[in-house]
Design a protein around this motif. Sequence first.
Motif, short mmCIF file in Angstrom:
data_model
loop_
_atom_site.label_atom_id
_atom_site.label_comp_id
_atom_site.label_asym_id
_atom_site.label_seq_id
_atom_site.Cartn_x
_atom_site.Cartn_y
_atom_site.Cartn_z
N PRO A 1 0.64 -1.01 0.14
CA PRO A 1 0.01 0.18 -0.22
C PRO A 1 1.00 1.15 0.15
CG PRO A 1 -0.59 -2.28 1.96
CD PRO A 1 0.52 -2.19 1.30
N TYR A 2 0.18 2.63 -0.31
CA TYR A 2 0.72 3.81 -0.99
C TYR A 2 2.35 3.58 -1.51
CZ TYR A 2 -3.04 4.14 2.32
OH TYR A 2 -3.60 4.06 3.71
N GLY A 3 2.68 2.49 -1.82
CA GLY A 3 4.26 2.13 -3.11
C GLY A 3 5.47 2.01 -1.93
N ASP A 4 4.77 1.49 -0.44
CA ASP A 4 6.01 1.98 0.66
C ASP A 4 6.22 0.74 0.55
OD1 ASP A 4 7.78 2.19 2.55
OD2 ASP A 4 5.79 2.96 4.22
N ASP A 5 6.95 -0.19 0.27
CA ASP A 5 7.90 -1.35 0.68
C ASP A 5 8.27 -1.16 2.50
OD1 ASP A 5 9.32 -3.84 1.62
OD2 ASP A 5 9.81 -3.87 -0.47
#
Length: 421
Positions: free
Chosen positions: A378-382
């Motif tokens: 989610p939100y491009g956040d690994d």
Amino acid sequence: MSAPTWTTQELTAEHEKARKDYADLVARGLKLDLTRGKPSARQLDLSNPMLDFDGAAVDAKGTDLRNYGGLHGLPELRAIFSEALQVPVEQLLAAGNSSLELMHDAIVFALLGKVPGAERRWVEDEVTFICPVPGYDRHYGICERYGIKMVTVAMTPTGPDMDAVERLVADDPRVKGIWCVPKHSNPDGVTYSDETARRLAAMPTAAPDFRIFWDNAYAVHDLTDEPAEIADMLALCAEAGNPDRAFVFGSSSKITFAGAGVAFFGSSAANVEWWLSHTVKRSIGPDKINQLRHARFLRDAGGLREHMRQLAALIRPKFEAVDKILSAELGGTGLASWTNPTGGYFISLQVPEGCARAVVAKAKEAGIALTPAGATFPYGDDPDDRVIRIAPTFPELPEIEAAITGLAVCVRLVGTEKLLG
Ligand code: PLP
């Protein structure tokens, strides 16, 4: 991924070699794309007979399918997909060309109109969805678009971490849903165990209107001769006394034509009625001619299975090539681990913590386009910056071989640099 056992001298030599290999890679001026999980042209060609449509455009009862109507979708096609999607025909609807569209609409309908069992519309709450990670970026996109908060739980080899899921749903009535890709998940290739499915169906939830978004996108996409099996989620929910808990989605996007397939929605009778009460306002019926094309081409559940075997024969060598090259180039280095899925569309590559973005950037500089690091969160956040999704279906074998060989160089370069500090 076990830690590398290089001495400092060996590590320096490895890094120097990776630097040289990377310079050679850049010099080759490649232009390769492994970004999205799309069928290849050869896969699509297998469904070309669908384009030669002859005979009358009527269903088994003689209804003229060229006209308006038939909101449930073509009965013959629903019968073909009923077994694969584990939904009784009368509770399965055939719709437009995209299941993502149906998931989007399910959220919008739930926000603006009460789902069965809801006390009020979701728009009146601060809705939260549970997202097993890594997962499918477009699920997150829908949540982001509509201001739905996302909380993550880890994927395990048997599905989402169910202890975490049960804790999240137990006390907070704002937790309204969970995204599930139960078979050959995107991107990890995980197939949920029966126990995971049973716990999802039976867990007590603070929200009376909690929904499982059971996105069975890879229901028949097996790469081996022994298809993975999942539990019948609608039946489990009914048995557990939660008959309205699951929405089932599926489509033929990766069976026939990705841009001109047929999508399906299945659920309890009450949910189907609720769904139709909304869709009747937005359409006078789906494209039944395309549905008929599909029914004539696939014929029956056996025809669908046979077609999937032919597709698997095209896809399997690509997955095998990725595994073979990664094993040869990165095996035993401790710099990467990767999945070896038995179906679906993706291979998930794990690199050392903090390295995924840098690897993807280095690959891009060398002309190899990969799904952005972080896209599967989610939100491009690994948060660990470790996961890279590989989509091997679209390019042809020589391109895949070149791209994965290049990717391995990038992993060695970034990984050894990190170890050197
Ligand atoms: N669901 C999952 C898990 C997917 O991976 C994809 C496509 O990659 C889709 C849905 C998209 O499905 P459709 O083409 O039916 O909209």
